[in-house]
Design a protein around this motif. Structure first.
Motif, PDB file in Angstrom:
ATOM      1  N   ARG A  56      -1.119  -5.141  -9.872  1.00 39.64           N
ATOM      2  CA  ARG A  56      -2.470  -5.367  -9.345  1.00 39.64           C
ATOM      3  C   ARG A  56      -2.480  -5.547  -7.831  1.00 39.64           C
ATOM      4  O   ARG A  56      -3.500  -5.331  -7.190  1.00 39.64           O
ATOM      5  N   LYS A  57      -1.377  -5.947  -7.252  1.00 36.87           N
ATOM      6  CA  LYS A  57      -1.341  -6.180  -5.801  1.00 36.87           C
ATOM      7  C   LYS A  57      -1.244  -4.868  -5.019  1.00 36.87           C
ATOM      8  O   LYS A  57      -1.481  -4.847  -3.820  1.00 36.87           O
ATOM      9  N   HIS A  58      -0.904  -3.785  -5.686  1.00 36.57           N
ATOM     10  CA  HIS A  58      -0.724  -2.507  -4.997  1.00 36.57           C
ATOM     11  C   HIS A  58      -2.053  -1.802  -4.736  1.00 36.57           C
ATOM     12  O   HIS A  58      -2.997  -1.925  -5.513  1.00 36.57           O
ATOM     13  N   ILE A  59      -2.096  -1.083  -3.637  1.00 32.33           N
ATOM     14  CA  ILE A  59      -3.194  -0.162  -3.353  1.00 32.33           C
ATOM     15  C   ILE A  59      -2.568   1.229  -3.252  1.00 32.33           C
ATOM     16  O   ILE A  59      -1.710   1.469  -2.411  1.00 32.33           O
ATOM     17  N   ILE A  60      -2.996   2.124  -4.144  1.00 33.89           N
ATOM     18  CA  ILE A  60      -2.454   3.479  -4.185  1.00 33.89           C
ATOM     19  C   ILE A  60      -3.466   4.420  -3.523  1.00 33.89           C
ATOM     20  O   ILE A  60      -4.630   4.470  -3.933  1.00 33.89           O
ATOM     21  N   VAL A  61      -3.017   5.146  -2.509  1.00 37.08           N
ATOM     22  CA  VAL A  61      -3.884   6.070  -1.774  1.00 37.08           C
ATOM     23  C   VAL A  61      -3.332   7.483  -1.926  1.00 37.08           C
ATOM     24  O   VAL A  61      -2.217   7.765  -1.481  1.00 37.08           O
ATOM     25  N   SER A  62      -4.110   8.343  -2.549  1.00 40.71           N
ATOM     26  CA  SER A  62      -3.670   9.736  -2.743  1.00 40.71           C
ATOM     27  C   SER A  62      -4.273  10.627  -1.669  1.00 40.71           C
ATOM     28  O   SER A  62      -5.461  10.544  -1.370  1.00 40.71           O
TER      29      SER A  62
ATOM     30  N   MET B  54       0.857  -1.191   0.000  1.00 42.86           N
ATOM     31  CA  MET B  54       0.000   0.000   0.000  1.00 42.86           C
ATOM     32  C   MET B  54       0.888   1.234   0.000  1.00 42.86           C
ATOM     33  O   MET B  54       1.798   1.341   0.813  1.00 42.86           O
ATOM     34  N   VAL B  55       0.622   2.158  -0.931  1.00 44.55           N
ATOM     35  CA  VAL B  55       1.464   3.347  -1.087  1.00 44.55           C
ATOM     36  C   VAL B  55       0.609   4.601  -0.939  1.00 44.55           C
ATOM     37  O   VAL B  55      -0.381   4.790  -1.663  1.00 44.55           O
TER      38      VAL B  55
ATOM     39  N   ARG C 185     -13.436   5.379  -2.924  1.00 48.09           N
ATOM     40  CA  ARG C 185     -12.786   4.318  -3.696  1.00 48.09           C
ATOM     41  C   ARG C 185     -12.906   4.568  -5.198  1.00 48.09           C
ATOM     42  O   ARG C 185     -13.931   5.042  -5.675  1.00 48.09           O
ATOM     43  N   GLY C 186     -11.833   4.201  -5.913  1.00 52.64           N
ATOM     44  CA  GLY C 186     -11.856   4.268  -7.366  1.00 52.64           C
ATOM     45  C   GLY C 186     -12.615   3.092  -7.963  1.00 52.64           C
ATOM     46  O   GLY C 186     -13.107   2.204  -7.243  1.00 52.64           O
ATOM     47  N   THR C 187     -12.698   3.032  -9.284  1.00 50.31           N
ATOM     48  CA  THR C 187     -13.508   2.005  -9.953  1.00 50.31           C
ATOM     49  C   THR C 187     -12.967   0.592  -9.735  1.00 50.31           C
ATOM     50  O   THR C 187     -13.726  -0.373  -9.730  1.00 50.31           O
ATOM     51  N   ARG C 188     -11.665   0.450  -9.551  1.00 58.58           N
ATOM     52  CA  ARG C 188     -11.059  -0.877  -9.362  1.00 58.58           C
ATOM     53  C   ARG C 188     -10.936  -1.278  -7.893  1.00 58.58           C
ATOM     54  O   ARG C 188     -10.578  -2.419  -7.591  1.00 58.58           O
TER      55      ARG C 188
ATOM     56  N   VAL D 232      -5.449  -0.257  -8.374  1.00 64.60           N
ATOM     57  CA  VAL D 232      -6.420  -0.021  -7.291  1.00 64.60           C
ATOM     58  C   VAL D 232      -6.093   1.325  -6.656  1.00 64.60           C
ATOM     59  O   VAL D 232      -5.005   1.502  -6.097  1.00 64.60           O
ATOM     60  N   VAL D 233      -7.035   2.268  -6.756  1.00 61.35           N
ATOM     61  CA  VAL D 233      -6.772   3.638  -6.312  1.00 61.35           C
ATOM     62  C   VAL D 233      -7.854   4.084  -5.336  1.00 61.35           C
ATOM     63  O   VAL D 233      -9.046   3.829  -5.541  1.00 61.35           O
ATOM     64  N   LEU D 234      -7.440   4.747  -4.267  1.00 59.23           N
ATOM     65  CA  LEU D 234      -8.359   5.388  -3.334  1.00 59.23           C
ATOM     66  C   LEU D 234      -7.909   6.825  -3.122  1.00 59.23           C
ATOM     67  O   LEU D 234      -6.714   7.131  -3.208  1.00 59.23           O
TER      68      LEU D 234
END
Length: 462
Positions: A272-278, A249-250, A318-321, A297-299
């Motif tokens: 695909r295993k990453h979760i990106i949080v802005s 998770m980044v 949450r984003g679409t993915r 995967v974006v939040l």
């Protein structure tokens, strides 16, 4: 109080009598609220032991992810059973006690001299048995575990059985491959950017005890802010690509105008295993998804400065993915940072104006409050200290009482008293309208930043 209640006392006018009665009632109400809040932190050993006994019977070992969605029904049952045994504790108090015990358990295992709960040795044996059961259960059921952060667990189902005396909920488990993921101690978290927001979130994540400092890394071009992260035991680097490659998770915690540059630098390393949080203000999910691989995967998260003291207000979308379990994982990680809520992206910019920028509005008000006292002759240091405590106390009472601000305001005012005269002066000065306009303007600015960042995403798609 006998003096206040006696109408036969001489030299007390009727208006003074009613003023004293109002003060007494306000003090009594404040005391009751304070005692109710303090009760959350004071448990005797009998209560604690009985609570652990109940939680063990309810198989809490199978539900140790700490997420509200998963554990709420379990704690509801525990609350009913404790009430039947004569221990009147709320669900919130039981959950808080469990978190304290769990944190103390991890500290006890790592270093028996540093334990959050001083009387923990009394409960160490029971906690050990519960946690051992959890590990045994994990090994026997966790067949799909890989090297990443996710474990598949049976999904809890609740069956209600009605009896003549009380309603009892029986919690059972059935295997379900679609079970939402839970937080794993192997989860690796990275922060791109070493500013206040990254530091506040990192402190909150580490405070839970579920993620060790060795699993957290921070990257920034400068070493200026590395010191405080290193004090937490967190690794530091200057390479964003290295950080992404080693984390699950980044958090992208940089200024809005730097987001496009940072994401273009790391996009080849995002899988695909990453979760990106802005946490960048105004940068929309559409923009973020356009700058990253299509299956990323974006939040989008908007925290505020009080995260530094774990009293923040955070809203995410949450984003679409991104799946529900990704949101649950983020919520679980951030629970020690303050209030964490999920909502539609349209609310994020409003939250920016209300809470992100709103913190500065409150500081301005506190400063003006103190300067008013200085003008009237109070020393500056004392005035600012009292102003800070006034804002803190008022905010806590507003949050804990559940009352509307207007109701609390009216409770402070007495007919012909000082407060109503002061409020009249504030209304004449347009404080209410100015504050509403400030939130509106800050929200519009956040939306403007989002519109400015959109062309970059379009160019990236091309």
């Amino acid at each position: 109080m006998c003096i206040i209640r006696s109408r036969s006392i001489r030299n007390i006018r009727t208006d003074q009598y009613y003023t004293l009665i109002a003060i007494y009632r306000n003090l009594k109400k404040t005391y009751q609220l304070k005692m109710s809040a303090m009760k959350k932190y004071f448990w005797d050993s009998e209560e604690t032991e009985y609570m652990l006994k109940v939680l063990r019977e309810l198989d809490i070992a199978k539900h140790l992810d700490g997420r509200k969605v998963r554990n709420l029904k379990l704690f509801k049952v525990a609350e009913k059973r404790m009430k039947q045994a004569g221990y009147h504790r709320s669900i919130d108090q039981i959950r808080h006690r469990w978190k304290v015990l769990k944190t103390s358990y991890y500290s006890w295992n790592n270093n028996q001299q540093t334990v959050k709960l001083t009387r923990f040795p009394q409960y160490a044996t029971t906690m050990q048995s519960i946690m051992d059961e959890s590990e045994t259960w994990n090994r026997s059921h966790d067949t799909n575990r890989g090297p990443v952060r996710i474990r598949n667990r049976p999904k809890p189902t609740v069956h209600e059985e009605e009896t003549e005396d009380s309603e009892e909920e029986v919690i059972k488990t059935d295997p379900d491959p679609e079970t939402p993921p839970e937080m794993d101690s192997n989860l690796r978290i990275g922060f791109i950017g070493a500013g206040n927001m990254a530091y506040g979130i990192a402190k909150g994540v580490l405070q839970s005890g579920d993620v060790p400092p060795t699993n957290v890394k921070v990257s920034a071009p400068s070493t200026r802010n590395f010191g405080r992260f290193q004090e937490l035991g967190v690794a530091v680097t200057h390479s964003n690509a290295e950080l992404v490659s080693s984390c699950d998770m980044v958090f992208v915690a940089v200024k809005p105008h730097l987001v496009a540059t940072v994401l273009s630098e790391i996009t080849d390393h995002v899988t695909r295993k990453h979760i990106i949080v802005s946490v960048a203000a105004g940068v929309t999910l559409a923009t973020l998804q356009g700058l990253l691989p299509f299956d990323a995967v974006v939040l989008r998260l908007m925290p505020n400065l009080p995260c530094l003291v774990q009293q923040g207000a955070l809203l995410f979308s949450r984003g679409t993915r991104a799946r529900q379990e990704d949101g649950d994982l983020l919520r679980s990680l951030l629970q020690h940072c303050g209030l964490v809520e999920e909502g539609p992206e349209a609310w994020i910019d409003i939250h920016t104006g209300l809470s992100g920028s709103g913190v500065a509005f409150v500081y301005l008000f506190a400063e003006a409050l103190a300067e008013g006292a200085v003008k009237m002759g109070m020393p500056s240091a004392l005035a600012h200290s009292i102003a800070a405590q006034t804002v803190l106390g008022a905010g806590q009472l507003l949050r804990d009482s559940g009352k509307h601000p207007a109701q609390l305001r009216s409770e402070v005012c007495t007919p012909g008293g000082t407060t109503i005269f002061g409020l009249h002066a504030m209304e004449q000065g347009g404080v209410r309208a100015a504050t509403m306009t400030a939130v509106e303007t800050a929200t519009e600015r956040a939306r403007e930043l989002g519109r400015k960042s959109a062309p970059t995403a379009t160019e990236n798609r091309k």
